[in-house]
Design an enzyme around this catalytic site. Structure first.
Site, PDB file in Angstrom:
ATOM      1  N   SER A 109      24.560  63.591  76.783  1.00 28.56           N
ATOM      2  CA  SER A 109      24.770  63.358  78.218  1.00 28.56           C
ATOM      3  C   SER A 109      25.674  64.437  78.789  1.00 28.56           C
ATOM      4  CB  SER A 109      25.431  61.988  78.398  1.00 28.56           C
ATOM      5  OG  SER A 109      25.917  61.830  79.710  1.00 28.56           O
ATOM      6  N   TYR A 133      22.594  65.784  85.525  1.00 27.61           N
ATOM      7  CA  TYR A 133      22.417  65.267  86.883  1.00 27.61           C
ATOM      8  C   TYR A 133      22.304  66.456  87.822  1.00 27.61           C
ATOM      9  CZ  TYR A 133      23.941  60.729  85.030  1.00 27.61           C
ATOM     10  OH  TYR A 133      24.046  59.571  84.319  1.00 27.61           O
ATOM     11  N   THR A 159      18.190  63.167  85.041  1.00 26.53           N
ATOM     12  CA  THR A 159      18.221  61.744  85.418  1.00 26.53           C
ATOM     13  C   THR A 159      18.134  61.639  86.933  1.00 26.53           C
ATOM     14  OG1 THR A 159      19.482  61.161  83.463  1.00 26.53           O
ATOM     15  CG2 THR A 159      19.616  59.630  85.292  1.00 26.53           C
ATOM     16  N   LYS A 255      14.042  61.443  83.988  1.00 29.48           N
ATOM     17  CA  LYS A 255      14.399  60.113  83.462  1.00 29.48           C
ATOM     18  C   LYS A 255      14.698  59.191  84.638  1.00 29.48           C
ATOM     19  CE  LYS A 255      17.842  57.907  80.434  1.00 29.48           C
ATOM     20  NZ  LYS A 255      18.820  57.285  81.324  1.00 29.48           N
ATOM     21  N   HIS A 279      17.649  52.711  83.688  1.00 27.68           N
ATOM     22  CA  HIS A 279      19.017  53.036  83.274  1.00 27.68           C
ATOM     23  C   HIS A 279      19.669  51.825  82.600  1.00 27.68           C
ATOM     24  CE1 HIS A 279      21.717  56.566  84.400  1.00 27.68           C
ATOM     25  NE2 HIS A 279      22.550  55.807  83.714  1.00 27.68           N
TER      26      HIS A 279
HETATM   27  C1  LIG Z   1      27.176  52.723  78.209  1.00 26.76           C
HETATM   28  C2  LIG Z   1      25.969  53.439  78.725  1.00 26.76           C
HETATM   29  C3  LIG Z   1      26.107  54.735  79.219  1.00 26.76           C
HETATM   30  C4  LIG Z   1      24.987  55.427  79.703  1.00 26.76           C
HETATM   31  N1  LIG Z   1      25.134  56.721  80.130  1.00 26.76           N
HETATM   32  C5  LIG Z   1      24.039  57.403  80.568  1.00 26.76           C
HETATM   33  C6  LIG Z   1      24.162  58.763  80.988  1.00 26.76           C
HETATM   34  O1  LIG Z   1      25.230  59.376  80.943  1.00 26.76           O
HETATM   35  N2  LIG Z   1      23.045  59.381  81.446  1.00 26.76           N
HETATM   36  C7  LIG Z   1      21.825  58.754  81.496  1.00 26.76           C
HETATM   37  O2  LIG Z   1      20.844  59.352  81.942  1.00 26.76           O
HETATM   38  N3  LIG Z   1      21.689  57.473  81.084  1.00 26.76           N
HETATM   39  C8  LIG Z   1      22.749  56.790  80.619  1.00 26.76           C
HETATM   40  N4  LIG Z   1      22.604  55.497  80.195  1.00 26.76           N
HETATM   41  C9  LIG Z   1      21.249  54.884  80.168  1.00 26.76           C
HETATM   42  C10 LIG Z   1      20.558  55.112  78.814  1.00 26.76           C
HETATM   43  O3  LIG Z   1      20.220  56.455  78.610  1.00 26.76           O
HETATM   44  C11 LIG Z   1      19.252  54.284  78.715  1.00 26.76           C
HETATM   45  O4  LIG Z   1      18.426  54.585  79.814  1.00 26.76           O
HETATM   46  C12 LIG Z   1      19.520  52.779  78.664  1.00 26.76           C
HETATM   47  O5  LIG Z   1      20.685  52.483  77.938  1.00 26.76           O
HETATM   48  C13 LIG Z   1      18.343  52.063  78.040  1.00 26.76           C
HETATM   49  O6  LIG Z   1      18.560  50.697  78.040  1.00 26.76           O
HETATM   50  P1  LIG Z   1      19.079  49.877  76.762  1.00 26.76           P
HETATM   51  O7  LIG Z   1      20.545  50.111  76.674  1.00 26.76           O
HETATM   52  O8  LIG Z   1      18.739  48.471  77.084  1.00 26.76           O
HETATM   53  O9  LIG Z   1      18.337  50.419  75.568  1.00 26.76           O
HETATM   54  C14 LIG Z   1      23.702  54.789  79.721  1.00 26.76           C
HETATM   55  C15 LIG Z   1      23.580  53.489  79.215  1.00 26.76           C
HETATM   56  C16 LIG Z   1      24.694  52.819  78.714  1.00 26.76           C
HETATM   57  C17 LIG Z   1      24.505  51.424  78.162  1.00 26.76           C
END
Ligand SMILES: Cc1cc2nc3c(=O)[nH]c(=O)nc-3n(C[C@H](O)[C@H](O)[C@H](O)COP(=O)(O)O)c2cc1C
Length: 383
Positions: A109, A133, A159, A255, A279
């Protein structure tokens, strides 16, 4: 609770909850508004059933896939997530090493706490995704792409579902923010988890190396919520992204695509992949789950672009259902974050191992020797 007592997502989640201060656990576990989309992401998989074939002579099972030109030993990858150093001092290092061990991709990330260059070294030649981003500062966008190119990143992942932050009410209640702005209840939660605090304060300081030099966040001048509201560009348009895709001239995915219209535009501007995602329910609550939306998107663009999905995946059979509808690969988020928080690299490795075993067992029981054999005939929706 010990790592060897963790046999599934729920066990890892419970162990992470025991170890983490409440505000951090709730940052991972929480989602937007009423968290309806978050719940639906997993329950959507229960609305259909797999139909196995038997007596197919399944001896060797090959679960490898090729997605956006990258060969993965299994059809899941670690989706990019922010701030992993907060969950365990090994942070992204643990996830990159575990993903490499299991032959899959790791997404770094732009809010990651280890540099993409270091994650790349640890990744040991496995394909790497860089999630970023779109900033108001176009120079910063180009710099980030230049740095990713130099590091050898295979897949750029922009994203597009986060032009503003989601309404995470759990974080508001605990006062979770970067830098920490805890309320009294939040501070108490840290005091009663001294193990986490000792671990946190006896290792290297928290930093955000993807943004260092561009934004002063780790140091405290800029909070993550201000990063979203002040640095990111809500006016980002298809033309802007088309220019980036051209500039990168390689594997590029978006994404957070959910509509057929957007999926078609992603094809038009030359993207090589799209990730259907809400997300993890953390942005637009009430948004459809990626699994519910998958067939519609695959029917529209599945022959022109690699369709990937994430959200709510907790079991090997969830992955098999997504593959049956035409997903090329499936992203994992909390599935590896809770194990990371529970036990660092050993936790993530155990989780990926369990996932690999579940997928392999599921494939055998389905009568499939290769991922290519999954299709809609082996799935039925109940209503
Ligand atoms: C704690 C946390 C931080 C996340 N940070 C990012 C991020 O920095 N960038 C991003 O595109 N998605 C981020 N996501 C989304 C994840 O990439 C992913 O789309 C999502 O967790 C999928 O759902 P799941 O947790 O149910 O598997 C984050 C998700 C969580 C839980």
């Amino acid at each position: 609770m010990r790592l060897k007592d963790c046999h599934n997502f729920h066990d890892f989640r419970r162990m992470a909850k025991q170890r983490l201060p409440g505000p951090i656990f709730n940052y991972i576990d929480g989602a937007a508004d009423d968290e309806g989309t978050y719940r639906r992401n997993t329950s959507a998989f229960d609305d259909c059933d797999l139909i196995p074939n038997v007596l197919r002579g399944v001896t060797d099972v090959d679960m490898s896939v090729t997605v956006m030109g990258q060969k993965l030993a299994m059809p899941v990858y670690c989706s990019p997530t922010a701030l992993q150093r907060l969950f365990h001092h090994q942070g992204e290092r643990a996830v990159a090493a575990a993903a490499a061990k299991y032959g899959t991709m790791f997404g770094v990330s732009s809010l990651g706490t280890v540099s993409l260059e270091e994650a790349r070294r640890i990744g040991n030649g496995q394909p790497q995704v860089y999630q970023f981003y779109f900033h108001k500062d176009r120079g910063l966008n180009r710099d980030m792409m230049g740095r990713a190119r130099q590091a050898g990143v295979e897949v750029m992942m922009l994203t597009v579902d986060s032009i503003t932050g989601g309404n995470r009410e759990r974080d508001k209640r605990t006062g979770f923010a970067i830098p920490f702005k805890l309320n009294l209840a939040g501070i108490t939660q840290f005091v009663i988890k001294p193990g986490w605090a000792i671990n946190y304060f006896t290792h290297e300081p928290f930093k955000l190396p993807q943004l260092d030099g561009h934004v002063d966040m780790g140091g405290g001048a800029m909070s993550i919520s201000r990063y979203f509201t002040e640095m990111l560009d809500p006016s980002m348009s298809w033309d802007d992204v088309a220019a980036m895709v051209q500039h990168w001239d390689g594997q590029f995915c978006l994404k957070g695509i959910m509509s057929v219209e957007d999926a078609k535009r992603a094809v038009e501007i030359g993207c090589t992949g799209i990730v259907l995602s809400n997300h993890g329910g953390r942005q637009l609550d009430g948004s459809r789950s990626a699994f519910d939306q998958l067939a519609e998107i695959v029917d529209a663009v599945g022959d022109k672009i690699d369709v990937i999905m994430d959200g709510g995946v907790q079991r090997g059979t969830h992955v098999l259902k997504a593959l049956s509808l035409g997903a090329k690969a499936v992203g994992l988020g909390r599935y590896y974050l809770f194990p990371l928080a529970a036990a660092g690299q050993a936790g993530v490795e155990r989780a990926l191992d369990l996932m690999r075993i579940e997928i392999e067992r599921g494939m055998r029981l389905m009568g499939c020797t290769s991922v290519k054999e999954f299709n809609r005939h082996n799935l039925r929706f109940r209503r």
